[in-house]
Design an enzyme around this catalytic site. Structure first.
Site, PDB file in Angstrom:
ATOM      1  N   ASP A  68       0.834  -1.189   0.000  1.00 43.36           N
ATOM      2  CA  ASP A  68       0.000   0.000   0.000  1.00 43.36           C
ATOM      3  C   ASP A  68       0.878   1.251   0.000  1.00 43.36           C
ATOM      4  O   ASP A  68       1.800   1.369   0.809  1.00 43.36           O
ATOM      5  CB  ASP A  68      -0.895  -0.019   1.251  1.00 43.36           C
TER       6      ASP A  68
ATOM      7  N   HIS B  46      -7.165   9.719   5.010  1.00 42.73           N
ATOM      8  CA  HIS B  46      -6.517   8.760   5.895  1.00 42.73           C
ATOM      9  C   HIS B  46      -6.619   9.221   7.345  1.00 42.73           C
ATOM     10  O   HIS B  46      -6.682  10.416   7.626  1.00 42.73           O
ATOM     11  CB  HIS B  46      -5.036   8.601   5.532  1.00 42.73           C
ATOM     12  N   GLY B  47      -6.624   8.259   8.260  1.00 40.68           N
ATOM     13  CA  GLY B  47      -6.629   8.602   9.677  1.00 40.68           C
ATOM     14  C   GLY B  47      -8.036   8.751  10.226  1.00 40.68           C
ATOM     15  O   GLY B  47      -8.997   8.169   9.713  1.00 40.68           O
TER      16      GLY B  47
END
Length: 284
Positions: free
Chosen positions: A81, A181-182
């Site tokens: 990834d 993300h996150g």
């Protein structure tokens, strides 16, 4: 059963679902993902992000991921990834990864194309699949801030996506349409019309990055519009932390294996909840 990204995406297309792709930077997360996939009899993707290299080198975790994939009772793709350089991508391929993502989304378009074409060339030599990205997602798998650009500029341009897929020959396209993300500080607002346009043009499976934290309703809508792979990590990892916190609060713990077992159980519960939505499985 070790398979390629193309293999699991073909199943997803045939059955109109999205395959869960889970970052697995340690043994506990690998066990949680694969055992849950086996419980639900569903194909799955286990991933190693280059950003995790600092605390878990791919040379150490890669062979473990491959072992679990080969011995699993369900199809498992082992995926790199967000590979950030071609040398790292090649390292994953040499280890036996059956899918790689080269992320050149921050580069000028022509340079992204050049490096992605090289990734496709390398991957073909190993019979592996390739995912790449056009558009920018905020945040990173290990935390931190994304690039300081407007949301509109971060989103994937459909016409550019069509051109990119045609020039590179990739197997799956990661598109930016409102996820990050996150952890989300507010509910993400997803641009589904953009996904409709991209899907109509590119003709290959689309990938949702920053998938954890999205609502079940939004997952379902995204899948109906052509999302066939959903990347998921942050909320799964936090579920493991919460289970450990609960254990430590309620009893004296003397052995680390009790902590790791609690983390696995916490992650399993979160993974199962997510996978039941991704695969349209009956919830309890």
């Amino acid at each position: 059963m070790l398979v390629t990204l193309t293999d699991v995406l073909k199943l997803a297309e045939e059955k109109d679902y999205a395959v869960g792709s889970f970052n697995t930077p340690n043994l506990e997360s690998i066990m949680a993902v694969v055992e849950t996939a086996e419980k639900l009899d569903a194909p799955v993707i286990i991933s190693h992000a280059q950003v995790h290299e600092a605390f878990m080198p791919i040379e150490k975790i890669g062979p473990v991921m491959l072992h679990f994939a080969k011995t699993a009772t369900v199809p498992v793709c082992v995926h790199l990834d967000h590979g950030e350089d071609l040398e790292y991508v090649e390292k994953a391929l040499k280890l036996g990864f059956t899918s790689v993502m080269y992320d050149g989304s921050l580069l000028p378009y022509e340079e992204n194309v050049r490096r992605t074409i090289e990734t496709v060339r390398m991957a073909k030599a190993y019979n592996s699949s390739v995912e790449a990205e056009i558009g920018i997602l905020g945040g990173r798998e290990a935390g931190g801030s994304g690039p300081a650009v407007s949301m509109e500029k971060m989103y994937t341009d459909p016409d550019m996506a069509d051109r990119f897929v045609g020039e590179t020959g990739i197997d799956a396209l990661a598109a930016s349409f409102g996820t990050a993300h996150g952890f989300y500080k507010a509910k993400p607002k997803l641009d589904f019309a953009r996904i409709d346009k991209i899907k109509a043009l590119v003709g290959i499976p689309l990938v949702m990055h920053g998938g954890s934290g999205v609502s079940p309703a939004d997952y379902t809508t995204a899948i109906s519009k052509g999302i066939r792979k959903i990347n998921y990590y942050s909320y799964m990892a936090r579920a493991g932390v919460h289970k450990v916190e609960e254990l430590l609060k309620n009893q004296q713990v003397d052995f680390f294996h009790d902590i790791s077992t609690a983390a696995i159980d916490g992650m399993k519960a979160d993974i199962e909840k997510a996978m039941k939505v991704f695969y349209h499985l009956q919830t309890e």
